[in-house]
Motif scaffolding. Structure first.
Motif, mmCIF file in Angstrom:
data_model
loop_
_atom_site.group_PDB
_atom_site.id
_atom_site.type_symbol
_atom_site.label_atom_id
_atom_site.label_comp_id
_atom_site.label_asym_id
_atom_site.label_seq_id
_atom_site.Cartn_x
_atom_site.Cartn_y
_atom_site.Cartn_z
ATOM 1 N N LEU A 151 94.190 32.188 44.790
ATOM 2 C CA LEU A 151 95.054 32.522 43.661
ATOM 3 C C LEU A 151 95.837 31.287 43.232
ATOM 4 O O LEU A 151 96.599 30.713 44.012
ATOM 5 N N ALA A 152 95.631 30.859 41.979
ATOM 6 C CA ALA A 152 96.303 29.671 41.453
ATOM 7 C C ALA A 152 96.107 28.487 42.388
ATOM 8 O O ALA A 152 97.045 27.770 42.724
ATOM 9 N N VAL A 153 94.856 28.265 42.794
ATOM 10 C CA VAL A 153 94.551 27.186 43.727
ATOM 11 C C VAL A 153 94.586 25.849 42.997
ATOM 12 O O VAL A 153 94.033 25.699 41.910
ATOM 13 N N THR A 154 95.275 24.883 43.595
ATOM 14 C CA THR A 154 95.371 23.564 42.992
ATOM 15 C C THR A 154 93.991 22.915 42.903
ATOM 16 O O THR A 154 93.137 23.128 43.756
ATOM 17 N N GLY A 155 93.793 22.102 41.848
ATOM 18 C CA GLY A 155 92.498 21.493 41.600
ATOM 19 C C GLY A 155 92.328 20.150 42.292
ATOM 20 O O GLY A 155 93.056 19.810 43.221
ATOM 21 N N ARG A 156 91.347 19.398 41.804
ATOM 22 C CA ARG A 156 91.058 18.104 42.431
ATOM 23 C C ARG A 156 92.221 17.141 42.174
ATOM 24 O O ARG A 156 93.024 17.327 41.265
ATOM 25 N N GLY A 157 92.273 16.114 42.996
ATOM 26 C CA GLY A 157 93.376 15.174 42.905
ATOM 27 C C GLY A 157 93.001 13.906 42.164
ATOM 28 O O GLY A 157 92.430 13.955 41.081
ATOM 29 N N GLY A 158 93.304 12.765 42.797
ATOM 30 C CA GLY A 158 92.994 11.485 42.159
ATOM 31 C C GLY A 158 93.723 11.306 40.836
ATOM 32 O O GLY A 158 94.930 11.536 40.735
ATOM 33 N N ALA A 159 92.971 10.934 39.820
ATOM 34 C CA ALA A 159 93.550 10.678 38.506
ATOM 35 C C ALA A 159 94.102 11.923 37.847
ATOM 36 O O ALA A 159 94.854 11.837 36.861
ATOM 37 N N ASP A 160 93.754 13.101 38.374
ATOM 38 C CA ASP A 160 94.257 14.354 37.791
ATOM 39 C C ASP A 160 95.659 14.698 38.267
ATOM 40 O O ASP A 160 96.263 15.654 37.773
ATOM 41 N N GLN A 194 103.242 20.927 36.774
ATOM 42 C CA GLN A 194 103.895 19.627 36.679
ATOM 43 C C GLN A 194 103.302 18.617 37.657
ATOM 44 O O GLN A 194 103.710 17.455 37.673
ATOM 45 N N LEU A 195 102.325 19.069 38.460
ATOM 46 C CA LEU A 195 101.696 18.174 39.427
ATOM 47 C C LEU A 195 100.407 17.563 38.910
ATOM 48 O O LEU A 195 99.866 16.646 39.525
ATOM 49 N N SER A 196 99.923 18.061 37.771
ATOM 50 C CA SER A 196 98.647 17.575 37.235
ATOM 51 C C SER A 196 98.798 17.073 35.808
ATOM 52 O O SER A 196 99.615 17.586 35.032
ATOM 53 N N THR A 197 97.982 16.090 35.467
ATOM 54 C CA THR A 197 97.953 15.575 34.100
ATOM 55 C C THR A 197 97.097 16.451 33.190
ATOM 56 O O THR A 197 97.070 16.242 31.986
ATOM 57 N N ARG A 198 96.410 17.422 33.766
ATOM 58 C CA ARG A 198 95.563 18.319 33.001
ATOM 59 C C ARG A 198 96.294 19.609 32.667
ATOM 60 O O ARG A 198 97.426 19.834 33.069
#
Length: 273
Positions: A151-160, A194-198
């Protein structure tokens, strides 16, 4: 029909000095198990809209309290993500002891039918038992787990990741390439982190980037709390909506049972692969 539920907390077994909550229906046999990982700052007492519903519909729900819980007031350590994974694994290891601690539950649990579930950071924690890889490529999959609900699992990291997230949460760079265990991914189409640029699509990466049997439930208008799954009257809920919570209760229960998913098209949509 929902059945009465017994819930015991805190249960201290093995390495669970922070306490585990176990909820189960008062009757029935061969009860499947759901081990649930809470989001950042929450605890075993959180997520009653889900834990209580699943227990009332025939599941044994096991909820450890992770070390980041606000109820503990402990400082975070760099290995907290690993401790969270270990908490879920220890809960499975300790099922017999947990079962014995709940009046009337002994002998009614199906130890061969175990799912994991989680919300937000808890969903990332659960995903690692399903086969998602850590940033260093370590495989923490647990073969005892047959399916998962993320549920609302955070996505990939890196540049995202935003610079703040990349600096403070380096463990938020999972790979879903080997997450082969069947899973239901639940994402709100208004969940802007607020943790992702996407945008909100970041929370669908676990579905799109993983192989095998996966289902995506998109909750229309859902923000990170997905209508209020973390608790009744929860201050963290930014998009309180009982209909969204009811949708998630119904769909997750059906998925965990292996039944067809009934989705109100005005509230959400389902995609499968």
């Amino acid at each position: 029909m929902p059945t009465p539920v017994v819930s015991v907390h805190p249960i201290t077994v093995s390495q669970h000095d922070r306490g585990v909550r176990v909820s189960a229906p008062v009757d029935g046999s061969d009860l499947p198990v759901v081990v649930f990982s809470h989001g950042f700052g929450q605890s075993a007492r959180s997520y009653e809209p889900l834990a209580g519903h699943w227990a009332a519909h025939g599941f044994v729900v096991v909820q450890p309290t992770h070390p980041d819980s606000r109820t503990l007031g402990r400082p975070l350590t760099p290995d907290v993500w690993r401790v969270r994974v270990d908490d879920l694994r220890h809960a499975i290891d300790s099922l017999e002891d947990l079962e014995a601690a709940v009046p009337g539950l002994r002998g009614r649990v199906d130890h061969g039918n175990i799912a994991v579930a989680g919300h937000s950071w808890g969903a990332q924690t659960a995903s690692e038992l399903l086969g998602a890889r850590t940033p260093d490529g370590e495989d923490l999959r647990d073969p005892r787990v047959s399916r998962g609900v993320l549920l609302a699992v955070t996505g990939r990291g890196g540049a995202d990741l935003t610079p703040f997230a990349a600096e403070h949460f380096p463990f938020m760079s999972p790979s879903f390439d080997d997450m082969k265990t069947p899973a239901l991914v639940v994402a709100g189409d208004a969940d802007q982190s607020q943790l992702s640029t996407r945008g909100p699509d970041w929370f669908t990466d676990a579905y799109h980037l993983s192989p095998g049997d996966k289902t995506l439930l998109t909750v229309f208008g859902g923000e990170h709390s997905l209508g209020g799954i973390s608790g009744y009257e929860s201050a963290e809920t930014t998009d309180e909506n009982p209909a969204r919570v009811a949708l998630i209760q119904r769909v997750t229960t059906a998925f965990l049972r292996g039944e067809p998913l009934d989705v109100d098209s005005s509230l959400g949509g389902v995609e499968r692969k």
